[in-house]
Design an enzyme around this catalytic site. Structure first.
Site, PDB file in Angstrom:
ATOM      1  CB  SER A 185      94.402 103.260  44.421  1.00 42.65           C
ATOM      2  OG  SER A 185      94.140 102.648  43.170  1.00 42.65           O
TER       3      SER A 185
ATOM      4  CE1 TYR B 229      90.359 106.949  43.436  1.00 43.24           C
ATOM      5  CE2 TYR B 229      91.959 105.801  42.072  1.00 43.24           C
ATOM      6  CZ  TYR B 229      91.065 105.801  43.125  1.00 43.24           C
ATOM      7  OH  TYR B 229      90.884 104.654  43.878  1.00 43.24           O
TER       8      TYR B 229
END
Ligand code: NAD
Length: 259
Positions: free
Chosen positions: A141, A156
């Site tokens: 990401s 995350y």
């Protein structure tokens, strides 16, 4: 049919980026194992592929469970005889909360699916890739790599940074086996991932900044599509990327540069 002699495994293939990648690989001739912990969604995706004339197998497994992953990979290799391409995509946003409010079990869950899941995906597949060489693509990401502004996304972001570290570490380790390892780092992509996001006390973690109008420079500020990411993953898995390894590729329309 660029991938006609190839066998691929895509984790998290029932939805979003994983599904688009599995469908695209099958369309390009690969035999594809679609893995997810939710049987319904992968059965549906496999149905779509086979109806369109492709070859695919539904595999139900939780990427964070060693036993299930071993069985899943064995079943895929038994059916198709080899494995060339691995897309480690399954992931969750998990709980986004202030660090003093984020519960240990919530932290562990995100680490378990995103990081342990990536480890187990590679741990159980690499011996098969070593037989003839291959390509691994890890779906990371912009979070944890280019941006740190998603409020409360500590667990995350940590997993997404770690995935890029793994890609670089393993690119060196596996190079002599003719296995390339790369990561893609998407910005905002229009998928179902927000359904698996739980946010608490955002006002405590959010840094108040004003973005310019139109968050994403290209594409009129709209999020990307799963197909955009799938196209990049197919390139990285293909012969056209034969000299690319250990490389994180940002696919965010420039969004991460703005934040
Ligand atoms: P999604 O929710 O649409 O799809 C996720 C898939 O993973 C589903 O098939 C789900 O069933 C599966 N999955 C979840 N937990 C699993 C587990 N424990 N075991 C097996 N399968 C599991 O999400 P998406 O947006 O397509 O996300 C795919 C990847 O892309 C994730 O790693 C995510 O972090 C990354 N990503 C997404 C975005 C975005 O904006 N959508 C941005 C950057 C990175």
């Amino acid at each position: 049919m660029e991938f006609s002699s190839k066998v691929a495994l895509v984790t998290g293939a029932g939805s979003g980026i994983g599904k688009a990648t599995a469908v695209a690989l099958a369309k390009a001739g690969a035999k594809v194992g679609l893995l997810s912990h939710t049987a319904d969604e992968i059965d549906k995706a496999v149905g779509e592929i086979t109806e369109a004339g492709g070859e695919a197998m539904a595999i139900t497994a939780d990427v964070s469970d060693e036993g299930e992953m071993r069985k899943a990979v064995e079943a895929l290799v038994e059916r198709y005889g080899r494995l060339d391409i691995v897309v480690a995509n399954a992931g969750i946003n998990g709980v986004w909360a202030p660090i003093d409010d984020l519960k240990p079990e919530e932290f562990d869950k995100t680490i378990s699916v995103n990081l342990r899941g990536t480890y187990l995906t590679l741990h159980t597949t690499v011996s098969h890739l070593k037989k003839q060489g291959g390509a691994i693509v890890i779906v990371s990401s912009i979070n944890g790599n280019r941006t740190f502004t998603s409020p409360g996304a500590t667990a995350y972001s940590a997993t997404k940074a770690a995935q890029v570290a793994m890609a670089q570490q393993l690119a060196l380790e596996l190079g002599k086996h003719h296995i390339r390892v790369n990561a893609v780092c998407p910005g905002e992509i229009d998928t179902a991932i927000n359904d698996n996001t739980s946010m608490r006390n955002r006002e405590e973690t959010e840094v108040p900044v004003e973005w310019p109008d139109g968050e994403i420079p290209v594409n009129d500020g709209k999020p990307g599509k799963s197909q955009d990411v799938a196209d990049l993953i197919l390139f990285l898995a293909s012969e056209r990327a034969r000299h690319v390894s250990g490389t994180p590729v940002f696919i965010d329309g420039g969004q991460g540069l703005l934040r």
